[in-house]
Design a protein around this motif. Structure first.
Motif, PDB file in Angstrom:
ATOM      1  N   SER A  22       0.829  -1.212   0.000  1.00 14.64           N
ATOM      2  CA  SER A  22       0.000   0.000   0.000  1.00 14.64           C
ATOM      3  C   SER A  22       0.861   1.259   0.000  1.00 14.64           C
ATOM      4  O   SER A  22       0.539   2.232  -0.705  1.00 14.64           O
ATOM      5  CB  SER A  22      -0.980   0.010   1.172  1.00 14.64           C
ATOM      6  OG  SER A  22      -0.294   0.015   2.397  1.00 14.64           O
ATOM      7  N   ASN A  23       1.952   1.275   0.748  1.00 16.30           N
ATOM      8  CA  ASN A  23       2.845   2.435   0.750  1.00 16.30           C
ATOM      9  C   ASN A  23       3.492   2.649  -0.614  1.00 16.30           C
ATOM     10  O   ASN A  23       3.599   3.784  -1.094  1.00 16.30           O
ATOM     11  CB  ASN A  23       3.939   2.277   1.811  1.00 16.30           C
ATOM     12  CG  ASN A  23       3.437   2.540   3.207  1.00 16.30           C
ATOM     13  OD1 ASN A  23       2.566   3.376   3.426  1.00 16.30           O
ATOM     14  ND2 ASN A  23       3.986   1.824   4.170  1.00 16.30           N
ATOM     15  N   ILE A  24       3.920   1.565  -1.240  1.00 12.80           N
ATOM     16  CA  ILE A  24       4.554   1.678  -2.559  1.00 12.80           C
ATOM     17  C   ILE A  24       3.530   2.150  -3.593  1.00 12.80           C
ATOM     18  O   ILE A  24       3.833   3.029  -4.403  1.00 12.80           O
ATOM     19  CB  ILE A  24       5.203   0.339  -2.971  1.00 12.80           C
ATOM     20  CG1 ILE A  24       6.399   0.051  -2.061  1.00 12.80           C
ATOM     21  CG2 ILE A  24       5.624   0.365  -4.436  1.00 12.80           C
ATOM     22  CD1 ILE A  24       6.986  -1.350  -2.214  1.00 12.80           C
ATOM     23  N   ASN A  44      -3.754   0.239 -10.762  1.00 12.03           N
ATOM     24  CA  ASN A  44      -4.360  -0.309  -9.547  1.00 12.03           C
ATOM     25  C   ASN A  44      -3.285  -1.012  -8.721  1.00 12.03           C
ATOM     26  O   ASN A  44      -2.143  -1.140  -9.168  1.00 12.03           O
ATOM     27  CB  ASN A  44      -5.522  -1.256  -9.894  1.00 12.03           C
ATOM     28  CG  ASN A  44      -5.093  -2.355 -10.843  1.00 12.03           C
ATOM     29  OD1 ASN A  44      -4.070  -2.999 -10.628  1.00 12.03           O
ATOM     30  ND2 ASN A  44      -5.875  -2.576 -11.893  1.00 12.03           N
ATOM     31  N   THR A  45      -3.670  -1.482  -7.537  1.00 13.91           N
ATOM     32  CA  THR A  45      -2.676  -2.117  -6.655  1.00 13.91           C
ATOM     33  C   THR A  45      -2.170  -3.437  -7.225  1.00 13.91           C
ATOM     34  O   THR A  45      -1.046  -3.841  -6.911  1.00 13.91           O
ATOM     35  CB  THR A  45      -3.239  -2.356  -5.233  1.00 13.91           C
ATOM     36  OG1 THR A  45      -4.434  -3.105  -5.328  1.00 13.91           O
ATOM     37  CG2 THR A  45      -3.464  -1.065  -4.501  1.00 13.91           C
ATOM     38  N   ALA A  68      12.799  -0.072   1.048  1.00 13.99           N
ATOM     39  CA  ALA A  68      11.835   0.909   1.546  1.00 13.99           C
ATOM     40  C   ALA A  68      12.629   1.869   2.429  1.00 13.99           C
ATOM     41  O   ALA A  68      13.405   1.426   3.282  1.00 13.99           O
ATOM     42  CB  ALA A  68      10.750   0.213   2.354  1.00 13.99           C
ATOM     43  N   ILE A  69      12.462   3.157   2.206  1.00  8.43           N
ATOM     44  CA  ILE A  69      13.138   4.168   3.027  1.00  8.43           C
ATOM     45  C   ILE A  69      12.154   4.617   4.096  1.00  8.43           C
ATOM     46  O   ILE A  69      11.041   5.062   3.776  1.00  8.43           O
ATOM     47  CB  ILE A  69      13.575   5.382   2.185  1.00  8.43           C
ATOM     48  CG1 ILE A  69      14.435   4.960   0.999  1.00  8.43           C
ATOM     49  CG2 ILE A  69      14.300   6.407   3.064  1.00  8.43           C
ATOM     50  CD1 ILE A  69      14.687   6.087  -0.016  1.00  8.43           C
ATOM     51  N   PHE A  77       7.126   5.505   6.166  1.00  5.61           N
ATOM     52  CA  PHE A  77       7.635   5.194   4.826  1.00  5.61           C
ATOM     53  C   PHE A  77       7.723   6.491   4.032  1.00  5.61           C
ATOM     54  O   PHE A  77       6.732   7.207   3.915  1.00  5.61           O
ATOM     55  CB  PHE A  77       6.678   4.213   4.142  1.00  5.61           C
ATOM     56  CG  PHE A  77       6.995   3.922   2.704  1.00  5.61           C
ATOM     57  CD1 PHE A  77       7.801   2.854   2.363  1.00  5.61           C
ATOM     58  CD2 PHE A  77       6.469   4.707   1.688  1.00  5.61           C
ATOM     59  CE1 PHE A  77       8.084   2.567   1.033  1.00  5.61           C
ATOM     60  CE2 PHE A  77       6.740   4.435   0.353  1.00  5.61           C
ATOM     61  CZ  PHE A  77       7.561   3.359   0.031  1.00  5.61           C
ATOM     62  N   ILE A  78       8.912   6.794   3.486  1.00  9.79           N
ATOM     63  CA  ILE A  78       9.053   8.039   2.717  1.00  9.79           C
ATOM     64  C   ILE A  78       9.491   7.818   1.274  1.00  9.79           C
ATOM     65  O   ILE A  78       9.514   8.756   0.492  1.00  9.79           O
ATOM     66  CB  ILE A  78      10.005   9.040   3.411  1.00  9.79           C
ATOM     67  CG1 ILE A  78      11.438   8.544   3.448  1.00  9.79           C
ATOM     68  CG2 ILE A  78       9.494   9.379   4.809  1.00  9.79           C
ATOM     69  CD1 ILE A  78      12.446   9.623   3.833  1.00  9.79           C
ATOM     70  N   GLY A  79       9.855   6.574   0.922  1.00 10.77           N
ATOM     71  CA  GLY A  79      10.264   6.355  -0.459  1.00 10.77           C
ATOM     72  C   GLY A  79      10.914   5.011  -0.697  1.00 10.77           C
ATOM     73  O   GLY A  79      10.880   4.118   0.149  1.00 10.77           O
TER      74      GLY A  79
END
Length: 181
Positions: A22-24, A44-45, A68-69, A77-79
């Motif tokens: 979901s974050n990505i 879409n996901t 994941a950063i 999660f920022i990037g």
């Protein structure tokens, strides 16, 4: 290979896992993130899940390390940041990264790139790491140059963006450059 964790003063870089979907997807769906991205916004996901599963498989085979950063202080999660490892004979890696615009201009990308360069040269024992960016992507130009990469070239109309074909600047850093930076 187990999950891989790298740390800087402010960041944790952790190999991506299924729980990051979901974050990505949210990150890849941000218009500003997509502006200089040839990948395009996933519809879409399920499309994002295909990318994520490929990154996880590539990690198992040590072909690509997508991290994941996250901020250490809040675990937000920022990037994403990635090192793609090429033919072992040449010992070359390629670098890419994407950060949520809320976290631009705070030094996080430069910090993450620095840690991935350390991983590239110390752990993976690469000879060279390369990166490219659209010439209009001033933020990435600054990140790459602050990180010690040297602008080695200018490719014409190589990057297919929504706005049309873009030229890119090509950057590289050798292990000896990194050691003596």
């Amino acid at each position: 290979m187990e999950n891989l964790h790298l740390f800087t003063d402010r960041l944790e870089l952790r190999s991506v896992e299924v729980s990051d979907l979901s974050n990505i997807h949210r990150l890849l769906s941000i218009a500003e993130v997509d502006e200089y991205n040839a990948l395009g916004i996933p519809t879409n996901t399920e499309v994002t899940e295909v990318y994520l599963n490929e990154w996880i498989d590539n990690f198992r085979y040590r072909k690509e390390f997508v991290f994941a950063i996250r901020l250490k202080s809040t675990e937000i999660f920022i990037g994403l940041i990635s090192l793609i490892v090429g033919n072992p004979k040449y010992k070359i890696g390629s670098l890419w990264y994407k950060l949520d615009p809320q976290f631009w201009s705070k030094g996080y990308a430069t910090e993450a790139v620095g840690e991935v360069l350390k991983f590239s040269f110390q752990t993976m024992e690469l000879h060279r790491v390369e990166a490219g960016c659209a010439i209009a992507n001033i933020g990435s130009v600054k990140v790459l140059e602050k990180s010690g990469l040297i602008r080695e070239g200018h490719k014409r109309e190589i990057l297919p963006l929504k706005s049309g074909w873009s030229d890119t600047y090509e950057y590289g850093i050798l292990e000896k450059d990194w050691v003596t930076r």
